[in-house]
Design a protein around this motif. Structure first.
Motif, PDB file in Angstrom:
ATOM      1  N   ASP A   1       0.827  -1.213   0.000  1.00  0.00           N
ATOM      2  CA  ASP A   1       0.000   0.000   0.000  1.00  0.00           C
ATOM      3  C   ASP A   1       0.861   1.262   0.000  1.00  0.00           C
ATOM      4  O   ASP A   1       0.541   2.238  -0.678  1.00  0.00           O
ATOM      5  N   ALA A   2       1.977   1.243   0.724  1.00  0.00           N
ATOM      6  CA  ALA A   2       2.850   2.424   0.734  1.00  0.00           C
ATOM      7  C   ALA A   2       3.561   2.554  -0.607  1.00  0.00           C
ATOM      8  O   ALA A   2       3.704   3.658  -1.136  1.00  0.00           O
TER       9      ALA A   2
ATOM     10  N   ASN B   1      -1.761  -3.485   4.040  1.00  0.00           N
ATOM     11  CA  ASN B   1      -1.787  -3.734   5.495  1.00  0.00           C
ATOM     12  C   ASN B   1      -1.837  -2.435   6.280  1.00  0.00           C
ATOM     13  O   ASN B   1      -1.589  -2.404   7.471  1.00  0.00           O
TER      14      ASN B   1
ATOM     15  N   VAL C   1       0.026   0.073   6.465  1.00  0.00           N
ATOM     16  CA  VAL C   1       1.257   0.610   7.025  1.00  0.00           C
ATOM     17  C   VAL C   1       2.404   0.312   6.060  1.00  0.00           C
ATOM     18  O   VAL C   1       2.359  -0.668   5.313  1.00  0.00           O
ATOM     19  N   GLY C   2       3.390   1.183   6.049  1.00  0.00           N
ATOM     20  CA  GLY C   2       4.588   0.955   5.248  1.00  0.00           C
ATOM     21  C   GLY C   2       5.785   1.028   6.165  1.00  0.00           C
ATOM     22  O   GLY C   2       6.188   2.116   6.575  1.00  0.00           O
TER      23      GLY C   2
HETATM   24 MG    MG Z   1       2.030  -1.873   3.746  1.00  0.00          MG
END
Ligand code: MG
Ligand code: TPP
Length: 941
Positions: free
Chosen positions: A370-371, A403, A405-406
């Motif tokens: 996602d990041a 998730n 978060v990166g």
């Molecule tokens: Mg992530």
């Protein structure tokens, strides 16, 4: 009834008919009834009265806390209609539209239960008029252009909520193509791809989730602290891939090419590609002991286990299919274009013409973080390739393993937009968000995505929203930086456990079976581990990573005179009625005479090299910015009729050519475009794949592809390629950026014969080099410093016999007849040679010979020693380059020159001094420097 028929109608009449229809559909003429009931046409919206009503409702301000504003009063109808019902229909339409547009804002996407923001436009009671339950029950669903099965708005609303704001949510209304939008609305609202799973499918899904979780848990327990980049929280990725592979096979694909980063990669290797547990466990054991890897000084470096690629056959209901997981570097998303290129190569039949591309042959799947998806620019570059004729892979399935978060960075610091997937909206890509705790919804998201790909051959994004149960890796403590998230997760059951509870509650499995399943998975892992341990101490030879040797023989690259003549004529032929631009026609006609009169220039030599290779069955793909014409207008392999705009590529119509010639102007990207060609070249080892930089300088925008793939792929992953980079290079007064292809960087990266680096100075050398690169048995990437001014320089042109005889010479000696009289041997490479021999001082210079180094790596050690030994009276050897001393070849080859020169003869450098910037920005300063260099090279000796 067509739109133009409706437009001119009296608003009141239309509204009256609508009102009558609402009371009794049979009371209105059939064509009007059809219009009101037409789901797809959107004609209802064009009814003047209704349109105004709709406008009033849709302009309800958003984000003001749902405050209701006064709507403009509707125009008075011809007869008094039921104002409330009519207004209600308009409001209902707006509500339906709001669900489609912003339903996702109210969706339950976060397994950790964060409250969705919602949107006032989704509130029936915020509409004008208020959509009370009574009014909802009076509004027939049929006029609302929806596909949810309902009689009235009241029936439809819960379905809309569930559809657009459940554990699945959609963003599709940004898509500019009407057909795609309507198709998606139908597919989504009809629930066509949400058909409930049968009990045995649900059971199989639980088995899969048990395997996913079981493997992660086993590795964590058995190899404390070793990095595995656990997938937990996004476990549904594996069944989603299962579904994609099944559907790809059903669509006739032979291969699925998957690209992904670290997260969950071990699970994908085991369960998607089918790598045996033993192999994965062996790598963990290898890290713990020193036993597994025998160090080999001549060998490759290998790579960490979560970067390694793999390929295997996998059984599906539709038969066998190959699944490839592309090797990737740490550089997040760098593998995206590489995977695309690989898929494209697999999809292309290179037997002739322009190649035949069939996207159904292979499915590319990219799994993003996602990041990374939001942050890495190469994602945008790759998406931009998606719908281009020369790059399309018929739609990529993008799966964001989200998730939330990166590493330690929260989304609020990681992107400026709401969703990780937002970039995709700019590329007309539909986006499906799904809660990762609902694996059945996740599987149905894939069904929809794959159906969309099949129908439109277009990219699609599935954003799987989950969490990261542990730290970034197994050595990290997530509670330091994401304390609240960690707390929420610690009280949250796993994806498998939640699904198991659901199946137990539905009576699909018994509680005991769930436990048995868990035990079975652990037992399988333990027995694989035991079997592996039993092999310890056995011969470690199989783990050696010796690099394949580079080839000994040099292929014949000369082409017979007659064959070149025929080819030359064919390359200038156009179909009847096709006109070549008159100025260009004159240029091309010169190519006819050049065979007899000499003056075969770069463009012609290249065309003859390509044509001859095609005849020999070697497919060619050449891309780059403006490569069809050539940045310097020297290539012209694609001809444009100035009268009709028609396009003709003679290279694709050669008599007897048994291979395809693909040529395309690339989009303005280097990273993705070079990555794509690297991937293509790996998957098409028989082809000559070339990527051209507009100016060599721009190649550094693709530096990760060079560092992480081109030069090191062989050492890390035993992945070979004959990718050829054409990089215009040379100091011609165009300033710091248009002079240097940063040759020094390639030389620094060259070792273990990983690449070839050449700087040819004649058209014939270019011809032989390209042919050698294509025909050489050992595939290695080739970096060519290509010229600008030399493209048309008479002195750099060649004759027919230069092409019909000989081969590429890594070193070109001075054609002096009396070697013994030479006291200074000038060695140089590339264009500066012509500056020296073209100088007015040159004819008068005595005792000086000028030799050219045409291949810089691998350095022609023997040829260089042999060349210098011809000169018996040397007092010095001078290396001349136009580049500054800290750039160009000098620092990388100095030791080779020292070895090659006769003992006791000094070696001297002539060139620009150490510089922070490659060249001067002012033309006069440039000329002064060039002149100084030439003067020093030719100074009396
Ligand atoms: Mg992530
Ligand atoms: C180009 C690049 N920059 C930085 C890193 C270091 N790095 C490794 S993982 C990671 C976070 C990735 O976050 P995300 O994309 O959300 O994937 P996740 O690890 O959460 O699955 C970072 C910054 C990297 N590998 N590549």
């Amino acid at each position: 009834m067509r739109r133009q028929d409706v437009d001119g109608l009296n608003a009141g009449y239309a509204s009256l008919l609508l009102e009558q229809y609402l009371v009794n559909p049979a009371a209105v003429p059939a064509e009007w009834r059809r219009l009101f009931e037409s789901g797809e046409t959107e004609l209802v919206e064009s009814l003047p009265g209704l349109a105004r009503l709709l406008e009033a409702v849709e302009h309800e301000p958003e984000g003001n806390g749902g405050a209701v504003v006064e709507a403009a009063p509707p125009p008075p109808p011809a007869a008094a209609p039921d104002e409330e019902l009519l207004g209600g229909v308009a409001a209902a339409m707006a509500l339906v539209r709001a669900y489609r547009m912003v339903g996702h804002l109210a969706a339950a996407l976060d397994p950790l239960g964060s409250e969705p923001p919602g949107d006032p436009a989704l509130e029936p009671m915020a509409m004008i008029p208020k959509l009370t339950p009574e009014l909802q029950a009076r509004i027939p669903a049929a006029v609302l252009r929806m596909y949810v099965p309902a009689e009235t708005l009241a029936d439809a609303l819960p379905l809309l909520q569930e559809t657009y704001s459940g554990t699945l949510a959609y963003e599709i209304e940004h898509i500019s193509d009407h057909e795609k939008r309507v198709w998606l609305r139908q597919a989504i609202e009809s629930g066509r791809y949400r058909t409930p799973l049968a009990p045995d499918e649900r059971r199989a899904l639980l088995v899969r989730l048990s395997q996913v979780e079981g493997m992660e848990a086993y590795l964590r327990k058995s190899f404390l602290g070793q990095k595995q980049f656990s997938l937990e929280g996004l476990d549904a990725v594996i069944p989603m891939l299962d579904e994609a592979i099944e559907l790809a096979a059903e669509d006739g694909a032979h291969e699925v090419v998957v690209g992904m980063a670290h997260r969950g990669r071990l699970n994908v290797l085991a369960h998607t590609v089918g790598r045996p547990y033993e192999t994965i466990l062996r790598e963990f054991e290898g890290e713990r002991s020193f036993e597994a890897v025998a160090a080999d000084p001549e060998g490759g470096t290998g790579d960490v286990k979560y970067h390694l690629g793999a390929r295997a056959q996998r059984a599906t209901k539709a038969g066998e299919i190959a699944v490839t997981l592309a090797a990737n570097p740490s550089h997040l998303e760098a593998a995206d274009p590489v995977v695309e290129g690989t898929a494209r190569a697999v999809q292309t039949d290179r037997a002739g013409g322009a190649g035949l591309h069939d996207p159904s042959v292979a499915l590319p799947v990219l799994i993003h973080g996602d990041a990374s998806f939001a942050g890495q620019g190469v994602v945008a570059e790759t998406l931009n390739l998606g719908a281009l004729a020369a790059y399309s892979t018929g739609g990529t399935l993008h799966l964001i393993a989200n998730n939330q978060v990166g590493f330690t960075t929260d989304p609020a610091q990681g992107r400026s937009t709401r969703y990780s997937s937002d970039l995709a909206k700019g590329f007309d890509i539909p986006i499906v968000h799904v809660n990762a705790d609902d694996p059945e919804a996740a599987v149905s998201a894939i069904r929809l995505a794959m159906a969309f790909r099949r129908r439109f051959h277009h990219d699609v994004v599935v954003d799987l929203v989950g969490y990261r149960r542990f730290g970034h890796n197994e050595q990290d403590e997530a509670a330091y930086t994401q304390p609240l998230m960690v707390e929420a997760i610690s009280g949250h059951e796993t994806v498998r456990a939640l699904y198991a509870e659901r199946l137990v509650a539905d009576g699909v499995v018994a509680a005991l079976e769930v436990e048995e399943l868990e035990a079975e998975v652990t037992a399988a892992l333990r027995s694989a581990h035991d079997a592996l341990r039993a092999t310890f101490g056995a011969d470690p030879a199989e783990h050696e990573e010796r690099l394949p040797a580079s080839s000994a023989g040099t292929p014949a690259t000369a082409v017979a005179v007659e064959a070149l003549r025929t080819l030359n004529t064919e390359l200038l032929a156009v179909p009847d009625g096709f006109t070549i631009h008159p100025k260009l026609a004159r240029q091309l006609e010169r190519r006819l005479d050049a065979l007899d009169e000499g003056g075969i220039d770069w463009g012609q030599a290249e065309a003859l090299a390509f044509g001859s290779l095609l005849r020999e069955g070697i497919p060619i793909r050449l891309t780059g910015q403006d490569s069809e014409r050539g940045t310097f207008s020297h290539r012209h392999v694609v001809l444009h009729d100035p009268h009709t705009g028609a396009v003709h590529v003679p290279m694709q119509h050669l008599d007897g050519a048994a291979a395809a010639f693909e040529i395309a102007n690339s989009p303005l990207s280097e990273f993705a475009c070079l990555g794509f060609e690297y991937g293509y070249s790996v998957a098409a080892p028989e082809a000559l794949v070339l990527w051209e930089a507009q100016f060599g300088d721009f190649v550094n925008s693709a530096q990760p592809v060079i560092d992480q793939f081109v030069v090191s792929g062989l050492s890390k992953w035993r992945q070979s390629s004959r990718l050829t980079l054409l990089l215009p290079h040379g100091y011609e007064g165009n300033g710091p950026e248009h002079s240097s292809a940063r040759l020094e960087r390639f030389l620094q990266l060259a070792a273990q014969e990983n690449i070839r680096i050449c700087n040819p100075t004649t058209a014939a050398q270019h011809f032989h080099l390209l042919r050698r690169q294509a025909l050489e048995a050992t595939a290695r990437p080739l970096v060519v410093m290509t010229p600008k001014g030399l493209l048309r320089l008479k002195g750099a042109s060649s004759t027919l016999s230069d092409l019909a005889d000989g081969a590429f010479a890594p070193l070109l000696d001075d054609p002096v007849s009396d070697h013994a009289s030479v006291r200074r041997l000038v060695l140089c490479s590339g264009k500066v040679y012509y500056d020296i021999v073209g100088s007015e001082r040159y004819p008068a210079a005595e005792g000086i010979a000028i030799a050219r180094l045409e291949q810089l790596y691998p350095f022609p050690v023997e040829a260089a020693a042999e060349l210098t030994s011809r000169y018996s009276s040397l007092v010095e050897v001078v290396w001349v380059q136009e580049e500054p001393q800290n750039m160009g070849p000098w620092r990388a080859i100095r030791h080779r020159l020292e070895e090659a020169k006769p003992d006791g003869v000094p070696l001297r450098f002539v060139g620009r001094p150490w510089r922070a910037s490659p060249s001067e920005g002012y033309p006069t300063a440039h000329l002064r420097e060039q002149d100084r260099i030439v003067r020093e090279a030719l100074a009396p000796v």
